[in-house]
Design an enzyme around this catalytic site. Structure first.
Site, PDB file in Angstrom:
ATOM      1  N   ASP A  40      -0.562 -12.455   2.582  1.00  0.00           N
ATOM      2  CA  ASP A  40      -1.224 -11.417   3.376  1.00  0.00           C
ATOM      3  C   ASP A  40      -1.471 -12.043   4.748  1.00  0.00           C
ATOM      4  O   ASP A  40      -2.597 -12.379   5.112  1.00  0.00           O
ATOM      5  CB  ASP A  40      -2.521 -10.981   2.701  1.00  0.00           C
ATOM      6  N   ASP A  45      -4.484 -13.916  -2.212  1.00  0.00           N
ATOM      7  CA  ASP A  45      -3.883 -13.541  -0.938  1.00  0.00           C
ATOM      8  C   ASP A  45      -3.853 -14.794  -0.086  1.00  0.00           C
ATOM      9  O   ASP A  45      -4.872 -15.282   0.402  1.00  0.00           O
ATOM     10  CB  ASP A  45      -4.660 -12.403  -0.261  1.00  0.00           C
ATOM     11  N   ASP A  98       2.275   2.012   3.386  1.00  0.00           N
ATOM     12  CA  ASP A  98       3.221   1.058   3.998  1.00  0.00           C
ATOM     13  C   ASP A  98       4.654   1.536   3.807  1.00  0.00           C
ATOM     14  O   ASP A  98       5.553   1.137   4.543  1.00  0.00           O
ATOM     15  CB  ASP A  98       3.182  -0.328   3.326  1.00  0.00           C
ATOM     16  N   HIS A 153     -10.914 -14.063   3.671  1.00  0.00           N
ATOM     17  CA  HIS A 153     -12.128 -13.334   3.309  1.00  0.00           C
ATOM     18  C   HIS A 153     -13.199 -14.299   2.806  1.00  0.00           C
ATOM     19  O   HIS A 153     -14.390 -14.076   3.000  1.00  0.00           O
ATOM     20  CB  HIS A 153     -11.829 -12.293   2.245  1.00  0.00           C
ATOM     21  N   ASP A 157     -10.914 -11.401  10.819  1.00  0.00           N
ATOM     22  CA  ASP A 157      -9.889 -11.603   9.803  1.00  0.00           C
ATOM     23  C   ASP A 157      -8.539 -11.790  10.495  1.00  0.00           C
ATOM     24  O   ASP A 157      -7.859 -10.824  10.787  1.00  0.00           O
ATOM     25  CB  ASP A 157      -9.901 -10.330   8.938  1.00  0.00           C
ATOM     26  N   GLU A 197      -8.736 -13.719  -1.327  1.00  0.00           N
ATOM     27  CA  GLU A 197      -8.058 -14.002  -0.051  1.00  0.00           C
ATOM     28  C   GLU A 197      -8.794 -15.127   0.673  1.00  0.00           C
ATOM     29  O   GLU A 197     -10.014 -15.084   0.855  1.00  0.00           O
ATOM     30  CB  GLU A 197      -8.006 -12.749   0.829  1.00  0.00           C
ATOM     31  N   GLU A 227     -10.587  -7.180  -4.512  1.00  0.00           N
ATOM     32  CA  GLU A 227     -10.368  -8.196  -3.482  1.00  0.00           C
ATOM     33  C   GLU A 227     -11.624  -8.252  -2.611  1.00  0.00           C
ATOM     34  O   GLU A 227     -11.832  -7.383  -1.755  1.00  0.00           O
ATOM     35  CB  GLU A 227      -9.144  -7.826  -2.636  1.00  0.00           C
ATOM     36  N   ASP A 243      -5.832 -13.430   9.425  1.00  0.00           N
ATOM     37  CA  ASP A 243      -4.654 -13.351   8.543  1.00  0.00           C
ATOM     38  C   ASP A 243      -3.499 -14.231   9.014  1.00  0.00           C
ATOM     39  O   ASP A 243      -2.370 -13.754   9.216  1.00  0.00           O
ATOM     40  CB  ASP A 243      -4.160 -11.891   8.421  1.00  0.00           C
ATOM     41  N   HIS A 284       0.883  -1.177   0.000  1.00  0.00           N
ATOM     42  CA  HIS A 284       0.000   0.000   0.000  1.00  0.00           C
ATOM     43  C   HIS A 284       0.914   1.218   0.000  1.00  0.00           C
ATOM     44  O   HIS A 284       2.005   1.169   0.605  1.00  0.00           O
ATOM     45  CB  HIS A 284      -0.818   0.126   1.274  1.00  0.00           C
TER      46      HIS A 284
HETATM   47  C1  XLS Z   1      -7.654  -6.494   4.520  1.00  0.00           C
HETATM   48  C2  XLS Z   1      -7.124  -6.750   3.196  1.00  0.00           C
HETATM   49  C3  XLS Z   1      -6.025  -5.798   2.724  1.00  0.00           C
HETATM   50  C4  XLS Z   1      -5.838  -5.909   1.232  1.00  0.00           C
HETATM   51  C5  XLS Z   1      -5.072  -4.783   0.632  1.00  0.00           C
HETATM   52  O1  XLS Z   1      -8.423  -7.271   5.062  1.00  0.00           O
HETATM   53  O2  XLS Z   1      -6.717  -8.088   3.152  1.00  0.00           O
HETATM   54  O3  XLS Z   1      -4.844  -6.026   3.403  1.00  0.00           O
HETATM   55  O4  XLS Z   1      -5.238  -7.100   0.855  1.00  0.00           O
HETATM   56  O5  XLS Z   1      -5.617  -3.557   0.923  1.00  0.00           O
HETATM   57 CA    CA Z   2      -5.759  -9.219   1.535  1.00  0.00          CA
HETATM   58 CA    CA Z   3      -7.359 -10.266   5.445  1.00  0.00          CA
END
Ligand code: XLS
Ligand code: CA
Ligand code: CA
Length: 436
Positions: A336, A294, A102, A269, A305, A266, A230, A307, A99
């Site tokens: 991710d 992702d 980042d 998600h 979430d 992802e 996404e 991750d 991003h």
């Molecule tokens: C958040 C998302 C984010 C996207 C990019 O839940 O996964 O990190 O991948 O903005």
């Molecule tokens: Ca993501």
């Molecule tokens: Ca995520």
């Protein structure tokens, strides 16, 4: 050097007890005619790996991501670049995703932020040339700054909408400058908390207009890659517009954006949307829109979430089965994913990636076995074989009518039951192929 005590990570095989070696990911190994590293273009997510330091709603950082510099400075931004490239090199990761925010500390004035972005991407370009590491995709963070509290493309404020446009324009400039293959829209605040204060149609149309402008601008500056949506159903918003792949694909078609966009799916998600990861991949693939992944996993006992680094081998196997059957990704596999809060050392950063890369490598090996075994694919083919008949073919080519089908049914006499779906049998074939 930031990771002096950590060696280059090499493949040693499943019997190895070396914590800093791959057990399944063997970059040069050929699977179904292609090297593992070509099947699996892995990417590092700048935000989780180089920025996130374990803060959660209940406590501050547990990890040191200062990389020897003072946070919030350009020295720190540069240290992150240097640490990030050293990290990717040690693992043999060939791509990164970012991003805008980042990369540098965001200033109050967007012009100043953009200057910082120019400076840092000059430095990143040098590192890319030195190492051969590439950019998978870029994106604009339009969800952290308080100005986006009511959305970016879906905001009620013209000024905020313009800030979103400015960030997208700059993030596209940077993505092109770094040779990124894709550009992602994740609609973190594009949704609503209550319909009592929300005009859904207005908001969705405005998001589409912003995406259209992004496509036009991107193409005008030479971006030839894919734009991605996404999907995510919720979090931070109660309801997000890009709920899942089917919803996002419908939205893109409705607004004439489907030729320029694909999905970035992802895993976490998908499960938040009440789907499997495999479901989201299949829906994207059959619509010609499986672009990038992702690569993470959620925790089905938690409703958020998380991750996590992927660990569930059934999931990575079925993911790779979908990817292989769709002919491979034009994008890649972006981790991710973040270390758990108590996994707070540099070593843990490597362990996360070793786990993730090994899980996908094993998934790839397994998926190739399923395809080579052929029983599952053959079963599915056979299941629909009654449509090979003359009448079946007429149905498939749209050359029949309800009247014709109705008179056929009347002549059948009794009902013809379809054959068994054999789910349990297929599941045991899967286990035999995987563990036999
Ligand atoms: C958040 C998302 C984010 C996207 C990019 O839940 O996964 O990190 O991948 O903005
Ligand atoms: Ca993501
Ligand atoms: Ca995520």
């Amino acid at each position: 050097m930031y990771f002096d005590n950590i060696p280059e990570i090499k493949y040693e095989g499943p019997k190895s007890q070396n914590p800093f070696a791959f057990k399944f990911y063997d970059a040069e190994k050929v699977v179904l005619g292609k090297k593992m590293k070509e099947h699996l273009p892995f990417a590092m997510a700048w935000w989780h790996n180089l920025c996130a330091a374990g803060t959660d709603m209940f406590g501050r950082d547990t990890m040191d991501k200062s990389f020897g510099a003072e946070k919030g400075t350009m020295e720190h931004a540069k240290a992150k670049v240097d640490a990030g490239f050293e990290f990717m090199q040690k693992l043999g990761i060939e791509y990164f995703c970012f991003h805008d925010v980042d990369l540098v500390p965001e200033a109050d004035d967007i012009k100043e932020t953009n200057k910082r972005l120019d400076e840092i991407t000059d430095h990143i370009l040098v590192k890319m040339k030195e190492t051969g590491i590439k950019c998978l995709w870029g994106t604009a963070n339009m969800f952290s700054n308080p100005r986006f509290m009511s959305g970016a493309g879906s905001t009620n404020s013209v000024d905020v909408y313009c800030f979103a446009a400015a960030q997208i324009k700059k993030a596209l400039d940077l993505t092109v400058k770094l040779g990124g293959k894709g550009y992602v829209f994740w609609g973190g605040r594009e949704g609503y908390e209550t319909l009592l204060n929300t005009d859904v149609k207005f908001e969705q149309d405005n998001i589409a207009r912003l995406m259209r402008m992004a496509v036009d601008y991107g193409r005008s500056i030479g971006f030839t890659g894919d734009f991605y949506i996404e999907p995510k159903p919720k979090e931070p918003m109660k309801h997000q517009y890009d709920f899942d792949a089917a919803t996002a694909i419908g939205f893109l078609r409705q607004h004439g954006l489907d030729k320029d966009f694909k999905m970035n799916i992802e895993a976490n998600h998908a499960t938040l949307a009440g789907h499997t990861f495999q479901h989201e991949l299949r829906i994207s693939a059959i619509n010609g829109m499986l672009g990038s992944i992702d690569a993470n996993q959620g925790d089905l006992l938690l409703g958020w979430d998380t991750d996590e680094f992927p660990f569930d081998i059934y999931d990575t196997t079925m993911c790779m089965y979908e990817v292989l059957k769709s002919g491979g990704l034009t994008g890649g596999f972006n981790f991710d994913a973040k270390n758990r809060r108590p996994s707070n050392t540099y070593e843990d950063m490597f362990h996360g990636f070793i786990l993730g890369m090994d899980s996908f490598a094993l998934g790839l090996i397994n998926a190739a076995k399923i395809i080579e075994d052929g029983r599952i694919d053959n079963f599915v083919k056979e299941k629909y074989s009654s449509f090979n008949s003359e009448l079946g073919q007429k149905i498939l080519s749209g050359n029949t009518s309800l009247a014709e089908l109705s008179s056929y049914a009347e002549n059948l006499g009794s009902t013809n039951e379809p054959q068994s779906g054999r789910q349990e049998h297929l599941e045991s074939i899967l286990n035999a192929v995987l563990f036999g």
